[in-house]
Structure formats: structure tokens, C-alpha cells
Motif scaffolding. Structure first.
Motif, short mmCIF file in Angstrom:
data_model
loop_
_atom_site.label_atom_id
_atom_site.label_comp_id
_atom_site.label_asym_id
_atom_site.label_seq_id
_atom_site.Cartn_x
_atom_site.Cartn_y
_atom_site.Cartn_z
N LEU A 118 29.72 34.96 30.21
CA LEU A 118 28.74 35.02 31.29
C LEU A 118 29.18 34.20 32.49
N ILE A 119 29.88 33.10 32.25
CA ILE A 119 30.42 32.31 33.35
C ILE A 119 31.42 33.15 34.14
N ALA A 120 32.28 33.85 33.43
CA ALA A 120 33.28 34.71 34.07
C ALA A 120 32.61 35.84 34.85
N GLU A 121 31.56 36.42 34.28
CA GLU A 121 30.85 37.50 34.97
C GLU A 121 30.20 36.98 36.25
N SER A 125 30.96 37.98 40.43
CA SER A 125 29.84 38.74 40.99
C SER A 125 30.14 39.20 42.42
N ALA A 126 29.74 40.44 42.70
CA ALA A 126 29.98 41.00 44.03
C ALA A 126 28.74 40.95 44.91
N ASP A 127 27.59 40.71 44.32
CA ASP A 127 26.36 40.64 45.11
C ASP A 127 25.39 39.67 44.44
N PRO A 128 24.34 39.24 45.16
CA PRO A 128 23.40 38.26 44.64
C PRO A 128 22.71 38.69 43.35
N LEU A 178 29.93 30.83 44.46
CA LEU A 178 30.36 31.36 43.18
C LEU A 178 31.15 30.31 42.39
N GLU A 179 32.04 29.60 43.07
CA GLU A 179 32.86 28.60 42.39
C GLU A 179 32.01 27.40 41.98
N ARG A 180 31.07 27.03 42.81
CA ARG A 180 30.20 25.89 42.50
C ARG A 180 29.35 26.18 41.25
N HIS A 208 20.11 23.11 38.08
CA HIS A 208 18.88 23.79 38.50
C HIS A 208 18.68 23.68 40.01
N GLU A 209 19.28 22.71 40.63
CA GLU A 209 19.13 22.56 42.07
C GLU A 209 20.01 23.53 42.84
N LYS A 210 20.93 24.20 42.13
CA LYS A 210 21.93 25.05 42.82
C LYS A 210 21.82 26.51 42.43
#
Length: 211
Positions: A118-121, A125-128, A178-180, A208-210
């Protein structure tokens, strides 16, 4: 056969639910801007329905936090405030921490592998919407080993509240985000691998803040 049954069930849903789906999607996706008026007559004409299903849909949107009703003025799309975002995070965080403490952050190899996937997915990600889906699944996966079924269902309902999607989409999606998110989730996963609650819980607070 299953597809036909699903389509038939969708057609049997009350008209107000179809109207609700359309308005909520337009609010979440930014088609309807924050603070924009939601006029019953205009929406009924645009959607080709009577005012009754529109009114029912708007009342549900108010209940779920996607719209506000101002007496004498009408309905308006929600404008997110910092306090509103913090309220959602506070509840979500409390439920997730409760679930993780209940299971003592003990995960099977299969559960850990799914979290890693799921982290890799999320990172790809290409959109929000894709990022939100992966992030939701990651956090629910962290809570999944908890044995309190009601707790898990309540947590899932918080994630499924459309305001959660609205919050997620309020942050611009770029490579830095995405990286964060991926880095935060990798740190959480590392703590989960060793069932290190003392490290995992503070990381969850920051995450949770991000998200």
C-alpha cells in the motif's frame, strides 16, 4: 450476473441518494467551490428531478459536514476551517491508536507485506483519489488486527465520511507530498515490524497531520 445484479440494485436506490452522490462528488472534487450556494431549484433543474430528492440530499450533506444551512439564506458548500480539520483528525487518531494498542501492534507477515504494498501504491498515485484510497487502506490495515469489531467499523465510517476526502483533496498533490506520505508510512511500518508501540504511536500522531 453479479454485475447485472449490482446495476439493478443501483437503479433501485432512492433518487435522493443518486442526487447526494452527485452533489457530494462535485463538492469533494472542487466542481462546486467552497462557500458556493446550493440552490434547490437550480439543482433540481440541472439534475432533472423534483425539489424533494434535492432537499433530502442537501440535508444529508449538512449532517455529514459537506454543506451548511444558514437560516433565511439557504444551503452552502462547506468551507473547511483549521478547527474542522483538527476535529476530524482528533477522532480518527484516537480510534486508530486505540485499535493499535488493543492488538499491541502485532502483525502477521502477510499483513506487513500488504502494508508495504500500500505504501508503494500510494507513492505511485497519479491523482488525489488514488492517494486517498491507498492511505485509507494503509491506516485501516494498521488497525485491522484489533478484535473490537465495533471499533473497526466506527473507524471505517470516519474514513468513509466525505469530509475526509474533502480534507485530503484540499492539499495539493505533487512529488513532494507523495514522498512525504510514503516516508511517514515507511517509518510506521518499520515500527510495526517490531511491534514497537512507543515509536509507532508518536509517528502516527505526526502522520495524521499530513495525510
Amino acid at each position: 450476473m453479479r454485475r447485472m445484479a449490482a446495476q439493478a440494485a443501483k437503479k433501485m436506490r432512492p433518487l435522493s441518494e443518486h442526487v447526494y452522490d452527485r452533489i457530494s462528488d462535485e463538492i469533494v472534487n472542487g466542481v462546486v467551490e467552497p462557500g458556493a450556494p446550493l440552490v434547490q431549484e437550480q439543482l433540481a433543474e440541472e439534475y432533472g428531478v423534483s425539489r424533494t430528492p434535492v432537499r433530502d440530499a442537501l440535508n444529508r450533506l449538512v449532517h455529514e459536514g459537506l454543506a451548511t444551512l444558514v437560516p433565511g439564506a439557504g444551503y452552502f458548500a462547506t468551507t473547511l476551517t483549521r478547527s474542522a480539520v483538527e476535529e476530524v483528525y482528533e477522532v480518527r487518531k484516537a480510534l486508530e491508536v486505540m485499535a493499535i494498542r488493543q492488538c499491541e501492534a502485532k502483525y502477521t507477515n502477510l499483513q506487513l507485506a500488504r502494508l508495504e504494498l500500500l505504501i508503494a501504491e500510494g507513492a505511485a498515485s497519479a491523482d488525489p483519489e488514488e492517494l486517498f484510497t491507498a492511505t485509507r487502506a494503509f491506516h485501516l490495515g494498521l488497525a485491522a488486527p484489533a478484535t473490537n469489531g465495533f471499533l473497526l467499523k466506527t473507524l471505517e465510517s470516519v474514513w468513509d465520511n466525505p469530509v475526509q476526502r474533502l480534507i485530503s483533496r484540499s492539499y495539493p498533490l505533487d512529488d513532494a507530498k507523495l514522498e512525504r506520505v510514503a516516508n511517514d508510512h515507511r517509518k510506521i511500518l518499520a515500527a510495526a515490524r517490531t511491534s514497537d508501540l512507543e515509536t509507532l504511536i508518536p509517528l502516527l500522531d505526526l502522520c495524521h497531520e499530513k495525510d
